[in-house]
Design an enzyme around this catalytic site. Sequence first.
Site, PDB file in Angstrom:
ATOM      1  N   ASP A 269       0.851  -1.185   0.000  1.00 53.72           N
ATOM      2  CA  ASP A 269       0.000   0.000   0.000  1.00 53.72           C
ATOM      3  C   ASP A 269       0.890   1.238   0.000  1.00 53.72           C
ATOM      4  O   ASP A 269       1.354   1.693   1.040  1.00 53.72           O
ATOM      5  CB  ASP A 269      -0.917   0.012   1.228  1.00 53.72           C
ATOM      6  CG  ASP A 269      -1.923   1.166   1.192  1.00 53.72           C
ATOM      7  OD1 ASP A 269      -1.731   2.100   0.395  1.00 53.72           O
ATOM      8  OD2 ASP A 269      -2.902   1.120   1.962  1.00 53.72           O
TER       9      ASP A 269
ATOM     10  N   HIS B  34       0.439   8.000   3.839  1.00 53.37           N
ATOM     11  CA  HIS B  34       1.121   7.339   4.950  1.00 53.37           C
ATOM     12  C   HIS B  34       2.627   7.635   4.977  1.00 53.37           C
ATOM     13  O   HIS B  34       3.334   7.090   5.831  1.00 53.37           O
ATOM     14  CB  HIS B  34       0.892   5.830   4.859  1.00 53.37           C
ATOM     15  CG  HIS B  34      -0.552   5.469   4.762  1.00 53.37           C
ATOM     16  ND1 HIS B  34      -1.455   5.687   5.788  1.00 53.37           N
ATOM     17  CD2 HIS B  34      -1.282   4.936   3.736  1.00 53.37           C
ATOM     18  CE1 HIS B  34      -2.661   5.282   5.413  1.00 53.37           C
ATOM     19  NE2 HIS B  34      -2.587   4.822   4.183  1.00 53.37           N
TER      20      HIS B  34
ATOM     21  N   GLY C 269      -4.818   1.974   8.294  1.00 54.02           N
ATOM     22  CA  GLY C 269      -5.823   1.352   9.146  1.00 54.02           C
ATOM     23  C   GLY C 269      -5.623  -0.152   9.264  1.00 54.02           C
ATOM     24  O   GLY C 269      -5.816  -0.735  10.332  1.00 54.02           O
TER      25      GLY C 269
ATOM     26  N   ILE D 145      -0.411   9.377   8.440  1.00 50.03           N
ATOM     27  CA  ILE D 145      -1.142   8.529   9.380  1.00 50.03           C
ATOM     28  C   ILE D 145      -0.786   7.059   9.148  1.00 50.03           C
ATOM     29  O   ILE D 145      -0.305   6.669   8.082  1.00 50.03           O
ATOM     30  CB  ILE D 145      -2.665   8.718   9.253  1.00 50.03           C
ATOM     31  CG1 ILE D 145      -3.163   8.269   7.869  1.00 50.03           C
ATOM     32  CG2 ILE D 145      -3.048  10.159   9.531  1.00 50.03           C
ATOM     33  CD1 ILE D 145      -4.690   8.285   7.725  1.00 50.03           C
TER      34      ILE D 145
END
Length: 307
Positions: free
Chosen positions: A190, A195, A213, A210
């Site tokens: 990903d 990120h 998830g 961040i």
Amino acid sequence: MPIHYPDILSEASERRSFSYTTKDAILYALSIGMGEDAGGLPFVYEPGLQLVPTAVTVLGGSIMPPLAAGPGLRKSSFDFPKVVHGEQEILIYRPLRPADTLFTSTRTISVEDKGEGRGAVVVTETRWTDEGGADVAALVNTIFARGDGGFGGPRAERVQQADEPARAPDISVSMPTRRDQALLYRLNGDGNPLHADPAVAMRVGFPGPIMHGLCTFGMTCRAILQHVVGGDSSRIFSHRARFTAPLFPGETLRVDLWVDGDSVDFRAVAVERDVAVIRNGCTALRPAAARSEPVAVPAGAAAPGLS
């Protein structure tokens, strides 16, 4: 293009083969912090290597692969900058090998129209099968397409999942995260710059990059593996949760666990901000007595879906 209903329910991917290696399995385990804890060695060292069950979210490729509509039907699309990952569920039908070649396919299983300006909820199912077509694992992925409501689809309200038990947690596990953890996790496939790139994160309203998830999701599975089932990955049949807020690299994640026989409820909290980042978590375990026996699918679980 908008969502076209009911055409979107025909959308599916081609069945394709994929392979993963022990290096992929170890990278995933390291990226959710397995190498930092006592008892993590069986997930990061080749002799007797086990695969973390939540690795299924990355090893088969994109969680949102390209889907094609049926013949003569319209292809739907989303306003992707407004799409958020709402919920994730995995189901494991037989023990996962640390390296394997399998097959995967994805289909859309439901769509809910929240109304103009309120978005849409789209649920897809990805199945892993072996060469003979037997089920190995399944992933049920729920996205909230905030910019795509009002397309004339069904508006039935989804059943609200119960909150965590009212009593104090049976176990609370604190997991400090590394400031570079999202940079490591993105090597699983990903590469979203949200990120990694501070400028991208600030453009969408965050003070910095961040955590993925699904990285946080994996860390909740790590807590259960190490503090409930004694590191026996074959005990985990399903693991599901709802994403409620982002975790930032460098923060401490606290995973609260409520153990009730072969069911574990959980939530995850960013300690420094006292913000729940995962809610409504639930893991179904196979009985401990069955850990050395062939894996069987629990009754009523043959058709995976959100519960």
